[in-house]
Motif scaffolding. Structure first.
Motif, mmCIF file in Angstrom:
data_model
loop_
_atom_site.group_PDB
_atom_site.id
_atom_site.type_symbol
_atom_site.label_atom_id
_atom_site.label_comp_id
_atom_site.label_asym_id
_atom_site.label_seq_id
_atom_site.Cartn_x
_atom_site.Cartn_y
_atom_site.Cartn_z
ATOM 1 N N SER A 60 -10.965 -0.746 4.612
ATOM 2 C CA SER A 60 -11.132 -2.112 4.086
ATOM 3 C C SER A 60 -12.185 -2.141 2.985
ATOM 4 O O SER A 60 -12.001 -2.808 1.957
ATOM 5 C CB SER A 60 -11.530 -3.060 5.220
ATOM 6 N N ILE A 61 -13.287 -1.432 3.171
ATOM 7 C CA ILE A 61 -14.320 -1.365 2.133
ATOM 8 C C ILE A 61 -13.761 -0.734 0.868
ATOM 9 O O ILE A 61 -14.019 -1.195 -0.254
ATOM 10 C CB ILE A 61 -15.540 -0.574 2.651
ATOM 11 N N TYR A 62 -12.974 0.315 1.038
ATOM 12 C CA TYR A 62 -12.340 0.970 -0.112
ATOM 13 C C TYR A 62 -11.447 -0.007 -0.877
ATOM 14 O O TYR A 62 -11.456 -0.049 -2.111
ATOM 15 C CB TYR A 62 -11.532 2.171 0.374
ATOM 16 N N VAL A 63 -10.691 -0.822 -0.147
ATOM 17 C CA VAL A 63 -9.810 -1.800 -0.786
ATOM 18 C C VAL A 63 -10.627 -2.878 -1.492
ATOM 19 O O VAL A 63 -10.321 -3.267 -2.626
ATOM 20 C CB VAL A 63 -8.865 -2.437 0.257
ATOM 21 N N PHE A 64 -11.690 -3.367 -0.843
ATOM 22 C CA PHE A 64 -12.515 -4.418 -1.452
ATOM 23 C C PHE A 64 -13.196 -3.935 -2.733
ATOM 24 O O PHE A 64 -13.458 -4.735 -3.641
ATOM 25 C CB PHE A 64 -13.577 -4.901 -0.466
ATOM 26 N N LEU A 65 -13.496 -2.651 -2.812
ATOM 27 C CA LEU A 65 -14.195 -2.116 -3.983
ATOM 28 C C LEU A 65 -13.251 -1.751 -5.120
ATOM 29 O O LEU A 65 -13.711 -1.327 -6.183
ATOM 30 C CB LEU A 65 -15.013 -0.880 -3.577
ATOM 31 N N GLN A 66 -11.949 -1.895 -4.909
ATOM 32 C CA GLN A 66 -10.998 -1.624 -5.975
ATOM 33 C C GLN A 66 -11.168 -2.648 -7.105
ATOM 34 O O GLN A 66 -11.351 -3.841 -6.842
ATOM 35 C CB GLN A 66 -9.563 -1.680 -5.451
ATOM 36 N N PRO A 67 -11.125 -2.209 -8.378
ATOM 37 C CA PRO A 67 -11.240 -3.171 -9.492
ATOM 38 C C PRO A 67 -10.075 -4.144 -9.462
ATOM 39 O O PRO A 67 -8.926 -3.757 -9.255
ATOM 40 C CB PRO A 67 -11.200 -2.268 -10.733
ATOM 41 N N TYR A 68 -10.403 -5.417 -9.652
ATOM 42 C CA TYR A 68 -9.372 -6.450 -9.628
ATOM 43 C C TYR A 68 -9.738 -7.524 -10.634
ATOM 44 O O TYR A 68 -10.841 -7.537 -11.192
ATOM 45 C CB TYR A 68 -9.250 -7.033 -8.207
ATOM 46 N N ARG A 69 -8.798 -8.448 -10.832
ATOM 47 C CA ARG A 69 -8.998 -9.460 -11.874
ATOM 48 C C ARG A 69 -10.271 -10.262 -11.661
ATOM 49 O O ARG A 69 -11.020 -10.529 -12.579
ATOM 50 C CB ARG A 69 -7.783 -10.392 -11.921
ATOM 51 N N LYS A 70 -10.504 -10.680 -10.446
ATOM 52 C CA LYS A 70 -11.712 -11.460 -10.182
ATOM 53 C C LYS A 70 -12.152 -11.258 -8.743
ATOM 54 O O LYS A 70 -11.352 -10.917 -7.872
ATOM 55 C CB LYS A 70 -11.482 -12.945 -10.453
ATOM 56 N N SER A 71 -13.439 -11.466 -8.495
ATOM 57 C CA SER A 71 -13.984 -11.389 -7.146
ATOM 58 C C SER A 71 -14.272 -12.800 -6.650
ATOM 59 O O SER A 71 -14.510 -13.710 -7.436
ATOM 60 C CB SER A 71 -15.267 -10.558 -7.142
ATOM 61 N N THR A 72 -14.210 -12.987 -5.340
ATOM 62 C CA THR A 72 -14.446 -14.302 -4.749
ATOM 63 C C THR A 72 -15.539 -14.212 -3.704
ATOM 64 O O THR A 72 -15.853 -13.132 -3.196
ATOM 65 C CB THR A 72 -13.163 -14.853 -4.097
ATOM 66 N N ASP A 315 -2.805 -7.771 -2.299
ATOM 67 C CA ASP A 315 -2.578 -7.289 -3.664
ATOM 68 C C ASP A 315 -3.479 -6.095 -3.973
ATOM 69 O O ASP A 315 -3.052 -5.118 -4.606
ATOM 70 C CB ASP A 315 -2.836 -8.406 -4.677
ATOM 71 N N ARG A 316 -4.724 -6.173 -3.540
ATOM 72 C CA ARG A 316 -5.642 -5.052 -3.732
ATOM 73 C C ARG A 316 -5.151 -3.815 -2.975
ATOM 74 O O ARG A 316 -5.271 -2.686 -3.456
ATOM 75 C CB ARG A 316 -7.045 -5.428 -3.235
ATOM 76 N N LEU A 317 -4.632 -4.051 -1.768
ATOM 77 C CA LEU A 317 -4.121 -2.941 -0.958
ATOM 78 C C LEU A 317 -2.941 -2.259 -1.648
ATOM 79 O O LEU A 317 -2.882 -1.027 -1.728
ATOM 80 C CB LEU A 317 -3.704 -3.467 0.416
ATOM 81 N N LYS A 318 -2.016 -3.056 -2.178
ATOM 82 C CA LYS A 318 -0.872 -2.478 -2.894
ATOM 83 C C LYS A 318 -1.335 -1.710 -4.124
ATOM 84 O O LYS A 318 -0.808 -0.630 -4.434
ATOM 85 C CB LYS A 318 0.090 -3.590 -3.300
ATOM 86 N N SER A 319 -2.325 -2.267 -4.827
ATOM 87 C CA SER A 319 -2.852 -1.592 -6.016
ATOM 88 C C SER A 319 -3.496 -0.258 -5.655
ATOM 89 O O SER A 319 -3.321 0.740 -6.359
ATOM 90 C CB SER A 319 -3.863 -2.503 -6.717
ATOM 91 N N ALA A 320 -4.239 -0.246 -4.526
ATOM 92 C CA ALA A 320 -4.896 0.992 -4.092
ATOM 93 C C ALA A 320 -3.871 2.037 -3.675
ATOM 94 O O ALA A 320 -4.027 3.229 -3.967
ATOM 95 C CB ALA A 320 -5.843 0.693 -2.929
ATOM 96 N N LEU A 321 -2.805 1.607 -3.004
ATOM 97 C CA LEU A 321 -1.772 2.553 -2.570
ATOM 98 C C LEU A 321 -1.020 3.128 -3.769
ATOM 99 O O LEU A 321 -0.675 4.312 -3.788
ATOM 100 C CB LEU A 321 -0.809 1.857 -1.607
ATOM 101 N N ARG A 322 -0.742 2.283 -4.770
ATOM 102 C CA ARG A 322 -0.070 2.784 -5.966
ATOM 103 C C ARG A 322 -0.957 3.761 -6.735
ATOM 104 O O ARG A 322 -0.486 4.725 -7.323
ATOM 105 C CB ARG A 322 0.311 1.620 -6.879
#
Length: 367
Positions: A60-72, A315-322
């Protein structure tokens, strides 16, 4: 069993509370089987929590640290919650070893002090992070524009810092409880019977500040979000999604409270009220051991919250898996390649022939 009480106020100390021979002589009551129970129960349970919690929160930490459009702000609180859980699960192998050796600590005095400290920093930081998460979800749903500044990413980091400082500072007294040599074994996670009366007072403060106050806040948020849902007419898609995520967050948090934290706080208080030296209440001692394991298991349930209620977590999870598994180019058999090329060539010839006929017909009409 481990037996120390927790405190959540800057002037309160806390320690683990499990039934243990520190309060009664090992040989004073031979009918007590709580010692044998904990040596069989804790290693298995702590090992399962370690594997599940480490994998779930680490990923989960790995997924949260993935670069994404915006953080909340929601993801900031969830990231801190996952970090707290991962740090706690890292201490569980030491507990497993301790109980497999028959309550004999071999890792030194400093690491013994850290064991109880980590247990309750995790427990109460989890309680507060879950509560703040629910409040933020509620505010973002019911008052999305009026309180927009209160749910900003910057303010989320400030609140997380306050929670960490408050919990860690109020639990520092736990670091005073180190290992103790008794006969040919070194005890850890135990408490001297002389401190038992003081623990009752600390337990009441920890019960109110550390559990009842957050639990009441969570319950109020749940009732208010239900009220808002009942009042709302058919909302737009975005608003409906916001309501659903808020409700999911609060429901999962309530389940964790009711399953992991409520039984432990009830049994801990009941145990202290009924405790008397050299009296074995075997059933109560075992029940306390089970509820303490449930409290430790909160780190296994929190990843469910991230998946079902996290902002853009899927979405972050899918991005990390790809990212980890890039798609390979499709491979074709030689015959398929030849057939594809032949078909393409035939199609091109047909188009050219058709265009030629159209031009000829056009020429005839012009004449």
């Amino acid at each position: 069993m481990e037996r120390k009480l927790v405190s959540l106020s800057p002037s309160i100390s806390a320690s683990e509370m499990e039934t243990n021979s520190t309060f009664s002589d090992h040989h004073s009551n031979r009918n007590c089987t709580a010692e044998d129970f904990k040596r069989e129960f804790y290693p298995i349970v702590y090992l399962v929590i370690f594997i599940w919690g480490a994998l779930g929160n680490g990923f989960s930490i790995y997924v949260f640290l993935q670069p994404y459009r915006k953080s909340t702000s929601v993801n900031i609180f969830m990231l801190n919650l996952a970090t707290s859980d991962l740090l706690f699960t890292a201490t569980l192998p030491f507990r497993v070893d301790y109980y497999l050796r028959g309550s004999n600590w071999i890792f030194g005095d400093l690491s013994c002090r850290i064991m109880s400290y980590s247990m309750y920093v995790n427990m109460y930081s989890s309680i507060y992070f879950l509560t703040v998460l629910s409040v933020v979800r509620f505010l973002a749903t019911v008052h999305p524009f009026r309180l927009l500044h209160a749910t900003s990413v910057r303010n989320a980091w400030i609140v997380c810092g306050i929670i960490w400082i408050f919990i860690m500072a109020s639990s520092t007294t736990l670091l005073n409880n180190g290992s103790e040599l008794k006969g040919n074994v070194t005890l850890c996670l135990e408490l001297n019977r002389n401190k038992a009366p003081k623990l009752k007072t600390m337990n009441y403060i920890a019960l109110v500040v550390g559990f009842l106050l957050p639990f009441c806040t969570l319950s109020i948020c749940y009732m208010l979000i239900i009220r808002a849902l009942l009042k709302a007419e058919v909302p737009e898609l975005g608003l409906r999604l916001s309501h659903r995520k808020a409700l999911t967050t609060i429901i999962i948090a309530l389940v964790i409270f009711l399953l992991c934290f409520l039984p432990y706080h009830i049994l801990r208080t009941l145990h202290l009220l009924q405790w008397k030296a050299d009296i074995c209440r075997d059933s109560l001692h075992k029940a306390v051991a089970i509820t303490l394991a449930l409290a430790a298991a909160n780190s296994c349930f929190n990843p469910l919250l991230y998946y079902f209620a996290g902002e853009n977590f899927k979405d972050r999870l899918k991005s990390a898996l790809r990212k980890d598994h890039p798609q390979e180019p499709k491979r074709s058999f030689p015959f398929c390649v030849w057939l594809k090329n032949e078909t393409r060539g035939t199609l091109q010839e047909s188009l050219l022939l058709q265009n030629k006929r159209v031009n000829q017909d056009k020429g005839k009409h012009d004449i």
